[in-house]
Write a protein that holds these residues in place. Structure first.
Motif, PDB file in Angstrom:
ATOM      1  N   CYS A 154       0.816  -1.228   0.000  1.00 47.25           N
ATOM      2  CA  CYS A 154       0.000   0.000   0.000  1.00 47.25           C
ATOM      3  C   CYS A 154       0.845   1.272   0.000  1.00 47.25           C
ATOM      4  CB  CYS A 154      -0.932   0.018   1.205  1.00 47.25           C
ATOM      5  SG  CYS A 154      -2.257  -1.207   1.123  1.00 47.25           S
ATOM      6  N   SER A 155       2.154   1.137  -0.005  1.00 42.98           N
ATOM      7  CA  SER A 155       3.008   2.322   0.093  1.00 42.98           C
ATOM      8  C   SER A 155       2.875   3.243  -1.115  1.00 42.98           C
ATOM      9  CB  SER A 155       4.477   1.911   0.285  1.00 42.98           C
ATOM     10  OG  SER A 155       4.935   1.166  -0.848  1.00 42.98           O
ATOM     11  N   SER A 156       2.379   2.703  -2.237  1.00 48.55           N
ATOM     12  CA  SER A 156       2.200   3.552  -3.418  1.00 48.55           C
ATOM     13  C   SER A 156       0.882   4.323  -3.386  1.00 48.55           C
ATOM     14  CB  SER A 156       2.275   2.713  -4.693  1.00 48.55           C
ATOM     15  OG  SER A 156       1.294   1.706  -4.692  1.00 48.55           O
ATOM     16  N   LEU A 157       0.013   4.013  -2.415  1.00 49.38           N
ATOM     17  CA  LEU A 157      -1.207   4.796  -2.240  1.00 49.38           C
ATOM     18  C   LEU A 157      -0.881   6.124  -1.558  1.00 49.38           C
ATOM     19  CD1 LEU A 157      -3.846   2.234  -0.871  1.00 49.38           C
ATOM     20  CD2 LEU A 157      -4.034   3.515  -3.003  1.00 49.38           C
ATOM     21  N   PRO A 158      -1.659   7.177  -1.816  1.00 51.84           N
ATOM     22  CA  PRO A 158      -1.506   8.391  -1.013  1.00 51.84           C
ATOM     23  C   PRO A 158      -1.622   8.036   0.465  1.00 51.84           C
ATOM     24  CG  PRO A 158      -2.992   8.789  -2.845  1.00 51.84           C
ATOM     25  CD  PRO A 158      -2.712   7.318  -2.833  1.00 51.84           C
ATOM     26  N   ARG A 159      -0.845   8.692   1.301  1.00 54.47           N
ATOM     27  CA  ARG A 159      -0.774   8.314   2.701  1.00 54.47           C
ATOM     28  C   ARG A 159      -2.152   8.277   3.372  1.00 54.47           C
ATOM     29  NH1 ARG A 159       3.357   7.956   6.236  1.00 54.47           N
ATOM     30  NH2 ARG A 159       4.778   8.800   4.681  1.00 54.47           N
ATOM     31  N   TYR A 160      -3.015   9.242   3.055  1.00 55.28           N
ATOM     32  CA  TYR A 160      -4.297   9.303   3.740  1.00 55.28           C
ATOM     33  C   TYR A 160      -5.232   8.168   3.330  1.00 55.28           C
ATOM     34  CZ  TYR A 160      -6.832  11.241  -0.322  1.00 55.28           C
ATOM     35  OH  TYR A 160      -7.431  11.425  -1.550  1.00 55.28           O
ATOM     36  N   LYS A 161      -4.943   7.494   2.203  1.00 49.41           N
ATOM     37  CA  LYS A 161      -5.784   6.388   1.744  1.00 49.41           C
ATOM     38  C   LYS A 161      -5.309   5.027   2.256  1.00 49.41           C
ATOM     39  CE  LYS A 161      -7.669   8.270  -2.579  1.00 49.41           C
ATOM     40  NZ  LYS A 161      -7.871   8.018  -4.016  1.00 49.41           N
ATOM     41  N   ARG A 162      -4.146   4.984   2.853  1.00 46.55           N
ATOM     42  CA  ARG A 162      -3.616   3.691   3.293  1.00 46.55           C
ATOM     43  C   ARG A 162      -4.400   3.181   4.505  1.00 46.55           C
ATOM     44  NH1 ARG A 162       2.717   5.615   3.309  1.00 46.55           N
ATOM     45  NH2 ARG A 162       2.722   6.403   1.160  1.00 46.55           N
ATOM     46  N   PRO A 163      -4.791   1.907   4.477  1.00 48.24           N
ATOM     47  CA  PRO A 163      -5.481   1.359   5.652  1.00 48.24           C
ATOM     48  C   PRO A 163      -4.594   1.448   6.890  1.00 48.24           C
ATOM     49  CG  PRO A 163      -5.593  -0.166   3.788  1.00 48.24           C
ATOM     50  CD  PRO A 163      -4.614   0.900   3.417  1.00 48.24           C
ATOM     51  N   ARG A 164      -5.164   1.930   7.973  1.00 45.13           N
ATOM     52  CA  ARG A 164      -4.395   2.059   9.214  1.00 45.13           C
ATOM     53  C   ARG A 164      -4.484   0.808  10.064  1.00 45.13           C
ATOM     54  NH1 ARG A 164      -3.006   7.451  11.027  1.00 45.13           N
ATOM     55  NH2 ARG A 164      -3.310   8.919   9.321  1.00 45.13           N
ATOM     56  N   LYS A 165      -5.417  -0.076   9.714  1.00 49.93           N
ATOM     57  CA  LYS A 165      -5.537  -1.345  10.439  1.00 49.93           C
ATOM     58  C   LYS A 165      -5.727  -2.460   9.424  1.00 49.93           C
ATOM     59  CE  LYS A 165      -7.874  -3.356  14.475  1.00 49.93           C
ATOM     60  NZ  LYS A 165      -6.683  -3.313  15.340  1.00 49.93           N
ATOM     61  N   ILE A 166      -4.990  -3.541   9.587  1.00 49.63           N
ATOM     62  CA  ILE A 166      -5.071  -4.710   8.698  1.00 49.63           C
ATOM     63  C   ILE A 166      -5.587  -5.893   9.514  1.00 49.63           C
ATOM     64  CG2 ILE A 166      -3.840  -6.218   7.098  1.00 49.63           C
ATOM     65  CD1 ILE A 166      -3.766  -3.281   6.276  1.00 49.63           C
ATOM     66  N   ILE A 167      -6.637  -6.545   9.020  1.00 55.00           N
ATOM     67  CA  ILE A 167      -7.231  -7.703   9.699  1.00 55.00           C
ATOM     68  C   ILE A 167      -7.337  -8.839   8.688  1.00 55.00           C
ATOM     69  CG2 ILE A 167      -9.280  -8.592  10.881  1.00 55.00           C
ATOM     70  CD1 ILE A 167      -9.915  -5.607  11.585  1.00 55.00           C
ATOM     71  N   PHE A 168      -6.820  -9.993   9.023  1.00 49.02           N
ATOM     72  CA  PHE A 168      -6.935 -11.163   8.153  1.00 49.02           C
ATOM     73  C   PHE A 168      -8.111 -12.014   8.640  1.00 49.02           C
ATOM     74  CE2 PHE A 168      -2.448  -9.990   7.705  1.00 49.02           C
ATOM     75  CZ  PHE A 168      -2.370  -9.869   6.324  1.00 49.02           C
ATOM     76  N   ALA A 169      -9.130 -12.133   7.789  1.00 52.90           N
ATOM     77  CA  ALA A 169     -10.345 -12.876   8.166  1.00 52.90           C
ATOM     78  C   ALA A 169     -11.166 -13.145   6.912  1.00 52.90           C
ATOM     79  CB  ALA A 169     -11.173 -12.079   9.180  1.00 52.90           C
ATOM     80  N   ASP A 170     -12.174 -14.004   7.042  1.00 48.81           N
ATOM     81  CA  ASP A 170     -13.087 -14.278   5.932  1.00 48.81           C
ATOM     82  C   ASP A 170     -14.006 -13.084   5.710  1.00 48.81           C
ATOM     83  OD1 ASP A 170     -11.999 -16.769   5.653  1.00 48.81           O
ATOM     84  OD2 ASP A 170     -13.601 -17.816   6.736  1.00 48.81           O
ATOM     85  N   ILE A 171     -14.419 -12.899   4.449  1.00 49.76           N
ATOM     86  CA  ILE A 171     -15.313 -11.800   4.078  1.00 49.76           C
ATOM     87  C   ILE A 171     -16.725 -12.345   3.905  1.00 49.76           C
ATOM     88  CG2 ILE A 171     -15.791  -9.977   2.403  1.00 49.76           C
ATOM     89  CD1 ILE A 171     -13.152  -9.630   3.899  1.00 49.76           C
ATOM     90  N   PRO A 172     -17.674 -11.919   4.738  1.00 52.62           N
ATOM     91  CA  PRO A 172     -19.063 -12.396   4.574  1.00 52.62           C
ATOM     92  C   PRO A 172     -19.754 -11.679   3.423  1.00 52.62           C
ATOM     93  CG  PRO A 172     -18.952 -10.804   6.374  1.00 52.62           C
ATOM     94  CD  PRO A 172     -17.537 -11.000   5.883  1.00 52.62           C
ATOM     95  N   ARG A 173     -20.449 -12.427   2.598  1.00 54.65           N
ATOM     96  CA  ARG A 173     -21.216 -11.860   1.491  1.00 54.65           C
ATOM     97  C   ARG A 173     -22.623 -12.447   1.536  1.00 54.65           C
ATOM     98  NH1 ARG A 173     -18.488  -9.288  -2.836  1.00 54.65           N
ATOM     99  NH2 ARG A 173     -16.222  -9.263  -2.622  1.00 54.65           N
ATOM    100  N   ASN A 174     -23.614 -11.640   1.112  1.00 52.44           N
ATOM    101  CA  ASN A 174     -24.979 -12.144   1.053  1.00 52.44           C
ATOM    102  C   ASN A 174     -25.189 -12.934  -0.226  1.00 52.44           C
ATOM    103  OD1 ASN A 174     -25.513 -10.350  -1.067  1.00 52.44           O
ATOM    104  ND2 ASN A 174     -26.578  -8.864   0.213  1.00 52.44           N
ATOM    105  N   PRO A 175     -26.361 -13.557  -0.455  1.00 46.21           N
ATOM    106  CA  PRO A 175     -26.543 -14.414  -1.635  1.00 46.21           C
ATOM    107  C   PRO A 175     -26.391 -13.702  -2.975  1.00 46.21           C
ATOM    108  CG  PRO A 175     -28.250 -14.854  -0.005  1.00 46.21           C
ATOM    109  CD  PRO A 175     -27.524 -13.635   0.455  1.00 46.21           C
ATOM    110  N   THR A 176     -26.473 -12.370  -2.986  1.00 49.14           N
ATOM    111  CA  THR A 176     -26.288 -11.645  -4.243  1.00 49.14           C
ATOM    112  C   THR A 176     -24.879 -11.095  -4.369  1.00 49.14           C
ATOM    113  OG1 THR A 176     -27.156  -9.606  -3.261  1.00 49.14           O
ATOM    114  CG2 THR A 176     -28.710 -11.041  -4.393  1.00 49.14           C
TER     115      THR A 176
END
Length: 544
Positions: free
Chosen positions: A498-520
């Motif tokens: 993410c270092s190539s992103l503008p500083r203000y756009k970089r995520p300040r917290k990183i979490i490794f987990a599954d992404i829940p999605r609804n049926p659509t």
């Protein structure tokens, strides 16, 4: 004209041609024979992994169910709910309801008992058709919703409180019911995805349903020779309204009960599907299976597959670039829509505009679009504002909710709640949901832009960016990342990426987990916020 006239016409023009096929690949794998070789067991439909019906059978079944409803005292304008998994019975039941002059009310198969009760009451449903997967849920509530006086059960064994659909409908006339229908009659109530709380009831007329038939066919040029592979749930407008383009011209539809990459490619191959609508997670799963060697394209007959299109959520451009590496001859389209706009098509990219991948496109067939600020004024070119749309598929209203209707319908324009911008060529790009914008230190952060960037990382399978409360900045961006199987990734690697992103756009917290999605296919960000906001606040308090 009412949309039911298309079904009657198809029965007349294409009577013996196959209209619908249902495939249950889990059963097919148990029998270890091809779908075409398996003998249909008509006396036990649930034991068949491949069932089909012709246009004549489709129309006759719809007529029989319409006459059954009329025989049970269902009147024009009454609401009849459908709670079924995708199956061969689903669409004939839907059209039977419409032919009876009633209003079809499809229900999300993920609803729990209380959500089902809520929707039945909100839509003022008087009859319910449900399948075996929902018996436990319906048993809990059926006595608590006395307005639902009639229950039809689509299954093998009888229930004390429900009539058996299969046994009953066969005994009713196949003759078209003598019910006068008009284009502006109420036809269906669809429920919003409910990602912001309890869903709203969205009322559509025959005219808005019919308009989506023409919009879809204009966009994707379906012919009678096309075969549409339908994977998403039929209770949602997205699946059904994409099928409507094939419905309009008498093309075959294949209902696939399963989303494994191997099942999808096998269905395309053995049913000779030409058009497939995928959700982002399914397309990513196919690509990951091909890249890992789990699937080999040489094992399938895919030459006839001409169109892959995606909707329901923003599509990472990196996904389409990867897709074209494996399927260079495919036409591609992105479709944008809402249940309030009769599903997809009010904006679409267009088959000829793959060079604009990343955009959702321009106004669809017979639709208008504009991007406005909070006062309703047009934003300058390139500026970010709310996307509003106008066209023949706009809902009639939120049922029994005049204030909610007035908030989104203004002089015929539907305010979508999606933030967007338009480029110099008139192509619209989604920026994010209005409610999902993160305001961090006075800067607006648009999660979709950060998600698109992170999708370029070879180890990232899926990603969701949400705002977490912060005492200094108000909110910070947190990236929840689901890593591909057999890949490893560290927080340091993501931060470096993410270092190539503008500083203000970089995520300040990183979490490794599954992404829940609804049926659509939509990311269930409220669930993520509920889970991680509380944990984040506890962590902050423990550190202070």
């Amino acid at each position: 004209m009412p949309i039911t006239e298309i079904l009657s016409r198809n029965a007349s023009l294409y009577g013996d041609k196959v209209s619908l096929v249902e495939i249950n690949p889990e059963l097919q794998e148990k029998h270890e024979v091809s779908w075409q070789e398996y003998e249909l067991i008509e006396t036990n439909p649930t034991a068949s992994f491949r069932r089909q019906m012709t246009w004549c059978e489709f129309d006759a079944t719809a007529n029989r169910f319409a006459n059954l409803l009329l025989g049970r005292g269902i009147k024009k304008g009454d609401k009849v709910a459908i709670l079924l998994m995708n199956c061969l019975e689903w669409l004939p039941i839907y059209f039977g309801i419409l032919k009876a002059g009633a209003v079809a009310v499809p229900l999300n198969f993920r609803y729990d008992a209380e959500e089902i009760k809520y929707c039945l009451e909100l839509a003022e449903v008087v009859a319910l058709v449900f399948g075996p997967e929902f018996v436990d849920r319906i048993e809990v509530i059926y006595e608590k919703v006395p307005q639902v006086k009639t229950h039809f059960y689509v299954g093998e064994n009888g229930l004390a409180f429900a009539e058996n659909y299969s046994q009953l409908e066969r005994s009713y006339s196949e003759k078209e019911p003598e019910i006068e229908l008009a284009a502006d009659d109420d036809a269906a109530i669809y429920f919003s995805s409910g990602t912001t709380g309890f869903p709203k009831a969205i009322l559509h007329t025959h005219n808005s349903l019919l308009s989506s038939c023409y919009t879809e066919q204009q966009h994707h040029q379906q012919t009678t020779q096309d075969t549409f592979l339908c994977i998403p749930p039929l209770y949602h407008t997205g699946a059904k309204m994409h099928w409507f383009g094939s419905f309009l011209v008498g093309g075959k539809a294949v209902l696939l009960r399963g989303v494994k990459p191997s099942w999808i490619l096998k269905a395309v191959s053995e049913e000779q599907a030409t058009i497939v609508w995928l959700l982002v997670p399914w397309a990513l799963d196919i690509l990951n299976a091909l890249e890992s060697g789990e699937l080999n394209l040489d094992d399938y007959a895919l030459e006839q597959w001409r169109l892959m299109h995606i909707g329901a959520q923003p599509v990472p451009p990196s996904l389409i670039r990867r897709w074209k590496n494996y399927f260079p001859t495919h036409s591609y389209d992105t479709n944008y829509g809402l249940s309030e706009s009769t599903g997809p098509g009010c904006v679409h990219l267009g088959l000829e505009n793959i060079h604009k991948v990343g955009a959702i496109g321009k106004a669809g067939f017979k639709w208008k679009t504009k991007i406005v600020d909070e006062t309703g004024s047009l934003v300058p070119a390139g500026g970010i504002g709310e996307l509003v749309v106008k066209g023949p598929g706009v809902m009639k209203c939120y049922y029994n909710a005049p204030e909610a209707t007035a908030a989104v319908l203004k002089e015929g324009w539907l305010f979508t709640g999606d933030m967007a911008r338009m480029d110099e060529d008139g192509f619209i790009y989604l920026v994010d949901r209005k409610k999902d914008v993160i305001i961090s230190g006075g800067e607006n952060l648009y999660p979709v832009q950060i998600e698109d960037f992170l999708h370029r990382n070879h180890a990232v399978k899926d990603v969701a960016v949400i705002g977490l409360p912060d005492p200094r900045l108000g909110e910070i961006a947190a990236a929840i990342i689901e890593v591909k199987p057999h890949c490893q990734c560290t927080e340091e690697e993501i931060r470096e990426f993410c270092s190539s992103l503008p500083r203000y756009k970089r995520p300040r917290k990183i979490i490794f987990a599954d992404i829940p999605r609804n049926p659509t296919g939509k990311i269930e960000k409220p669930k993520l916020r509920e889970k991680y906001c509380a944990a984040h606040l506890v962590a902050d308090q423990s550190q202070s």
